[in-house]
Motif scaffolding. Structure first.
Motif, PDB file in Angstrom:
ATOM      1  N   ASP A   1       0.500  -1.240  -0.208  1.00 52.50           N
ATOM      2  CA  ASP A   1      -0.247   0.121  -0.446  1.00 52.50           C
ATOM      3  C   ASP A   1       1.013   1.559   0.062  1.00 52.50           C
ATOM      4  O   ASP A   1       1.193   1.753   1.037  1.00 52.50           O
ATOM      5  CB  ASP A   1      -0.891  -0.259   0.939  1.00 52.50           C
TER       6      ASP A   1
ATOM      7  N   LYS B   1       0.108   4.229   0.872  1.00 52.98           N
ATOM      8  CA  LYS B   1      -0.139   5.183   1.403  1.00 52.98           C
ATOM      9  C   LYS B   1       0.136   4.963   2.496  1.00 52.98           C
ATOM     10  O   LYS B   1      -0.511   6.179   3.345  1.00 52.98           O
ATOM     11  CB  LYS B   1      -2.010   5.374   0.742  1.00 52.98           C
ATOM     12  N   SER B   2       0.658   4.056   3.049  1.00 50.87           N
ATOM     13  CA  SER B   2       0.262   3.544   5.069  1.00 50.87           C
ATOM     14  C   SER B   2       2.052   3.411   4.764  1.00 50.87           C
ATOM     15  O   SER B   2       2.769   2.452   3.802  1.00 50.87           O
ATOM     16  CB  SER B   2       0.279   2.300   5.087  1.00 50.87           C
TER      17      SER B   2
ATOM     18  N   HIS C   1      10.376   4.195  -3.313  1.00 52.92           N
ATOM     19  CA  HIS C   1       8.883   3.875  -2.595  1.00 52.92           C
ATOM     20  C   HIS C   1       8.620   4.342  -2.018  1.00 52.92           C
ATOM     21  O   HIS C   1       9.481   4.377  -0.488  1.00 52.92           O
ATOM     22  CB  HIS C   1       8.530   2.563  -2.740  1.00 52.92           C
TER      23      HIS C   1
ATOM     24  N   GLN D   1       6.744   5.025   0.326  1.00 54.59           N
ATOM     25  CA  GLN D   1       5.212   4.981   1.651  1.00 54.59           C
ATOM     26  C   GLN D   1       6.997   4.412   2.538  1.00 54.59           C
ATOM     27  O   GLN D   1       7.148   4.313   3.416  1.00 54.59           O
ATOM     28  CB  GLN D   1       4.377   3.573   1.459  1.00 54.59           C
TER      29      GLN D   1
END
Ligand code: AHR
Length: 328
Positions: free
Chosen positions: A155, A157-158, A188, A190
């Motif tokens: 994910d 967004k986390s 990445h 995140q």
């Protein structure tokens, strides 16, 4: 009279046979290649397996191994190499504890006409100063660990907070594993590496450093930061950190996902117990290939500039099966 002549003949024949046997043994000894090897120390299970592999391969290859343990100190390695040069060994091999500071002693070996083979770790020195390198691709090992982490947290967004336990400062595996790991993680958004601390590839230091990290890692607002992932540059530091995580009341492998490098037997046991999530293989069993390379350089044949060994990644899913055939 005849019987005393017979006794003298028997004595002379026996003495001649003893002398010939002595000569043959001397010839055998003279033909044995003398290899001076300077090992870093005994800081990890990986290192013990590496030492055992080199000693047993020398014994079965009929190579006369002069083994020296530097107890993690570069000055001890340099002194050992100088001793090998003074003793006029045929070949010198060593696993350099750090990358820099070898030029002078490598030049001395070259001036003495003694070929040098690097094992396990590389050096920052002119390539003309050694015959070749035999070991692992540490950058790729770091990338493999990072790819495993990326797969666990898809994910974007986390935010994922990562703590990195590094090996010996200035050592090739510490520098390269960090480089490979950060190269992939950096692609990445995140992922954040919130702490990088050295624990010298040792289990006790892994525990002590992780305990400190757990106690004092704060968010910018001053509250305790949540650590989602631990990347340890070797299994021993991860195994020490697991103890610290448990002592802090957290569940290693669940509250904090853990990936490390080496794939020693104890790492498989920790994966089976659910406390370690993955380990990237670093193969210490380089004794047989080293003895082949030693024989080749003595015969005047060139050896590979860089000889990398094949390595895999193991997870909790494959641990139970893979531990059956682990050799270290
Ligand atoms: O140079 C190889 C590294 O050194 C291994 O990963 C580690 O366990 C060892 O001490």
């Amino acid at each position: 009279m005849a019987s005393s002549r017979l006794s003298i003949t028997i004595i002379i024949a026996t003495l001649a046979a003893i002398a010939m046997a002595g000569c043959a043994r001397k010839q055998d000894d003279d033909q044995r290649i003398v290899l001076g090897f300077s090992q870093i120390g005994s800081e990890s299970a990986w290192r013990l397996a590496n030492t055992e592999s080199i000693k047993s391969a020398a014994a079965t290859s009929n190579i006369d191994l002069r083994f020296s343990d530097a107890q993690q100190k570069q000055e001890n390695q340099i002194a050992a190499i100088r001793g090998f040069i003074a003793d006029k060994v045929d070949v010198i091999a060593f696993a350099p504890v750090v990358t820099t500071g070898w030029d002078a002693v490598l030049l001395e070996a070259k001036a003495a006409g003694i070929p040098v083979i690097l094992t396990d770790r590389a050096v920052s020195a002119d390539a003309s100063l050694y015959a070749g390198f035999l070991g692992s691709d540490f950058v790729e090992e770091g990338r493999k660990a990072a790819r495993w982490v990326v797969d666990q947290f898809p994910d974007p967004k986390s935010t994922v907070n990562i703590v990195q336990l590094q090996g010996t400062a200035g050592a090739a595996p510490a520098q390269d594993r960090q480089k490979g790991f950060e190269e992939i993680i950096g692609q990445h958004a995140q992922f954040r590496i919130i702490r990088s601390e050295t624990a010298d590839f040792e289990r006790a230091q892994g525990e002590a450093v992780m305990a400190r990290v757990l106690a004092d890692t704060k968010t910018p607002a001053g509250s305790k930061a949540q650590i989602h992932v631990l990347f340890a540059h070797n299994d021993d530091m991860a195994l020490g950190a697991i103890k610290a995580i448990e002592a802090a009341g957290l569940r290693p492998g669940k509250d904090i996902r853990i990936v490390s490098i080496d794939a020693v037997r104890a790492a498989f046991e920790a994966m089976i117990a659910g406390k370690l999530n993955a380990t990237v293989e670093c193969n210490p069993l380089m004794g047989p290939q080293l003895m082949t390379s030693v024989t080749e350089v003595v015969s005047g044949r060139p050896i590979a500039r860089r000889h990398f060994v094949d390595e895999a990644v193991f997870t909790q899913d494959t641990a139970r099966q893979a531990i059956q055939t682990r050799k270290y």
